[in-house]
Write an enzyme that holds these catalytic residues in place. Structure first.
Site, PDB file in Angstrom:
ATOM      1  N   ASP A  52      26.906  93.702-101.424  1.00  0.00           N
ATOM      2  CA  ASP A  52      27.514  94.010-100.137  1.00  0.00           C
ATOM      3  C   ASP A  52      26.952  95.343 -99.634  1.00  0.00           C
ATOM      4  OD1 ASP A  52      29.007  91.723-100.389  1.00  0.00           O
ATOM      5  OD2 ASP A  52      30.815  92.753-101.098  1.00  0.00           O
ATOM      6  N   ARG A  85      38.136  76.488-102.088  1.00  0.00           N
ATOM      7  CA  ARG A  85      38.363  77.911-102.350  1.00  0.00           C
ATOM      8  C   ARG A  85      38.531  78.623-101.019  1.00  0.00           C
ATOM      9  NH1 ARG A  85      37.231  82.365-105.944  1.00  0.00           N
ATOM     10  NH2 ARG A  85      36.386  84.086-104.734  1.00  0.00           N
ATOM     11  N   HIS A 132      24.038  88.164-103.751  1.00  0.00           N
ATOM     12  CA  HIS A 132      23.796  89.289-102.836  1.00  0.00           C
ATOM     13  C   HIS A 132      24.617  90.490-103.286  1.00  0.00           C
ATOM     14  CE1 HIS A 132      27.639  87.694-101.479  1.00  0.00           C
ATOM     15  NE2 HIS A 132      27.866  88.860-100.878  1.00  0.00           N
TER      16      HIS A 132
HETATM   17  C1  GA4 Z   1      27.112  90.352 -97.160  1.00  0.00           C
HETATM   18  C2  GA4 Z   1      28.508  90.991 -97.088  1.00  0.00           C
HETATM   19  C3  GA4 Z   1      29.311  90.524 -95.848  1.00  0.00           C
HETATM   20  O1  GA4 Z   1      29.781  89.188 -96.054  1.00  0.00           O
HETATM   21  C4  GA4 Z   1      28.445  90.561 -94.564  1.00  0.00           C
HETATM   22  C5  GA4 Z   1      27.278  89.606 -94.784  1.00  0.00           C
HETATM   23  C6  GA4 Z   1      26.318  89.408 -93.612  1.00  0.00           C
HETATM   24  C7  GA4 Z   1      26.648  88.134 -92.814  1.00  0.00           C
HETATM   25  O2  GA4 Z   1      27.154  87.178 -93.374  1.00  0.00           O
HETATM   26  O3  GA4 Z   1      26.340  88.156 -91.612  1.00  0.00           O
HETATM   27  C8  GA4 Z   1      24.890  89.401 -94.224  1.00  0.00           C
HETATM   28  C9  GA4 Z   1      25.071  89.815 -95.718  1.00  0.00           C
HETATM   29  C10 GA4 Z   1      26.458  90.412 -95.781  1.00  0.00           C
HETATM   30  C11 GA4 Z   1      24.002  90.809 -96.213  1.00  0.00           C
HETATM   31  C12 GA4 Z   1      22.594  90.672 -95.580  1.00  0.00           C
HETATM   32  C13 GA4 Z   1      22.615  90.045 -94.185  1.00  0.00           C
HETATM   33  C14 GA4 Z   1      23.941  90.364 -93.520  1.00  0.00           C
HETATM   34  C15 GA4 Z   1      24.101  88.100 -94.142  1.00  0.00           C
HETATM   35  C16 GA4 Z   1      22.697  88.563 -94.343  1.00  0.00           C
HETATM   36  C17 GA4 Z   1      21.703  87.782 -94.685  1.00  0.00           C
HETATM   37  C18 GA4 Z   1      29.295  90.289 -93.331  1.00  0.00           C
HETATM   38  C19 GA4 Z   1      27.703  91.864 -94.513  1.00  0.00           C
HETATM   39  O4  GA4 Z   1      28.035  92.883 -93.956  1.00  0.00           O
HETATM   40  O5  GA4 Z   1      26.496  91.747 -95.202  1.00  0.00           O
END
Ligand code: GA4
Length: 328
Positions: free
Chosen positions: A204, A270, A202
């Site tokens: 951020d 981890r 993914h």
């Molecule tokens: C990725 C980055 C951060 O960990 C996060 C994640 C969020 C979650 O875990 O709820 C998201 C992911 C993240 C991106 C797309 C969406 C939202 C899970 C998901 C499938 C907290 C964020 O801000 O985006």
């Protein structure tokens, strides 16, 4: 036995172990005190969207204190940890990531970054020591992130130098903090030649992410040539990555790097702690004026952070979220 274990894992993503590639010059290492830091940061953000920060000024005791508290939390029984869930908006999560069916070999705590972090209504679950460790750590990491963003503005030749840092400093900044625990992979034999995914690939969504992990490997970044490069663990340094919002604000000059985490081998776990610096909800995410001559030159449609966030929460982890915000 092996078949049984594999069945138990069938909801998780398992990939064929691939030959690790290494960046020809390694991951850029930037010393925050280096007079050249501003140029090196810009270079790293353009080339990879990722760098290691040393001499960062965050006291080691803040880091070790928080790590110890996090270990204590994740050692609680499953039933107790579950009462600190669900993770949306903030709280404990186990295996499920986000609202759309993604899973990983992970358990985590998602917290806000105010001076009063919350775990849903179950704040009493964790000790006062836990909260003070979280707060002292976040305060120090935020300060370092502001410094990095100010150096970034200097390196990009943008004035005032707080154009980026002020978004994180804002009382309404939509930032968050994540403690991730990746338990050891269940049975290495059953997975031989394969890797279990801890946190799937993914990017951020925010402006910048600041990660610190214990001495366990697993993090990988995706390179331009289509290969994954392992990030060697370094428990006394931080790794910073560009997020989607910063890619847009630099009109694509900086790269929001795709990354993932492989589950640790048997007997190791981890632990990572990540601060995600985001802008206020109503902030327009547009290229910084000095980086585009005319508005028409923006590669992206105009949108606010809340619009981007809503769309991110409708996506799957590996989706290319910026796609629907690009001009066609
Ligand atoms: C990725 C980055 C951060 O960990 C996060 C994640 C969020 C979650 O875990 O709820 C998201 C992911 C993240 C991106 C797309 C969406 C939202 C899970 C998901 C499938 C907290 C964020 O801000 O985006």
């Amino acid at each position: 036995m092996v078949v049984l274990e594999q069945r138990a894992l069938e909801h998780f993503k398992i990939i064929k172990a691939c030959k690790p590639t290494n960046l020809p010059c390694g991951i850029p290492v930037i010393d925050l005190e280096d007079p050249e830091a501003k140029n090196l940061i810009v270079h790293a953000c353009q080339e990879i969207g990722f760098f290691k920060l040393v001499n960062h000024g965050v006291p080691m005791e803040f880091i070790t204190r928080l790590e110890a508290e996090a270990v204590k939390f994740f050692s609680l029984t499953q039933a107790v940890k579950d009462t600190a869930g669900p993770p949306n908006p903030f709280g404990y999560g186990n295996k499920r990531i986000g609202p759309n069916g993604d899973v990983g070999w992970i358990e985590y705590l998602l917290l806000n970054t105010d001076n009063n972090p919350v775990i849903n209504s179950h704040n009493s679950l964790v000790s006062q020591n836990f909260w003070s460790a979280v707060v002292e750590y976040i305060v120090a990491v935020k300060k370092m992130a502001y410094q990095v963003l100010e150096l970034m503005a200097d390196g990009l030749g943008i004035e005032p130098r707080n154009v980026l840092s002020k978004l994180l400093k804002d009382d309404k900044s939509d930032s968050c903090f994540r403690l991730n625990h990746y338990p050891p992979s269940p049975d290495w034999q059953a997975l031989s030649g394969k890797n279990l995914i801890g946190f799937g690939e993914h990017t951020d969504p925010q402006i910048i992410s600041v990660l610190r992990s214990n001495n366990t490997s697993g993090l990988q970044i995706f390179l331009k040539d289509g290969t994954w490069a392992p990030v060697p663990p370094d428990q006394s340094s931080f790794y910073l990555n560009v997020g989607d919002a910063l890619q847009v604000m630099t009109n694509g000059r900086f790269k929001s790097v795709k990354h993932r985490v492989l589950a640790p081998e048997t007997n190791t776990s981890r632990l990572s702690m990540i601060y995600f610096g985001g802008p206020p909800m109503n902030e327009k995410i547009v290229p910084l004026p000095t980086l585009v001559e005319k508005e028409e030159e923006s590669l992206y449609k105009e949108f606010t952070w809340v619009e981007y966030k809503k769309s991110a929460y409708k996506s799957r982890l590996s989706d290319y979220r910026l796609g629907s915000f690009e001009k066609t």
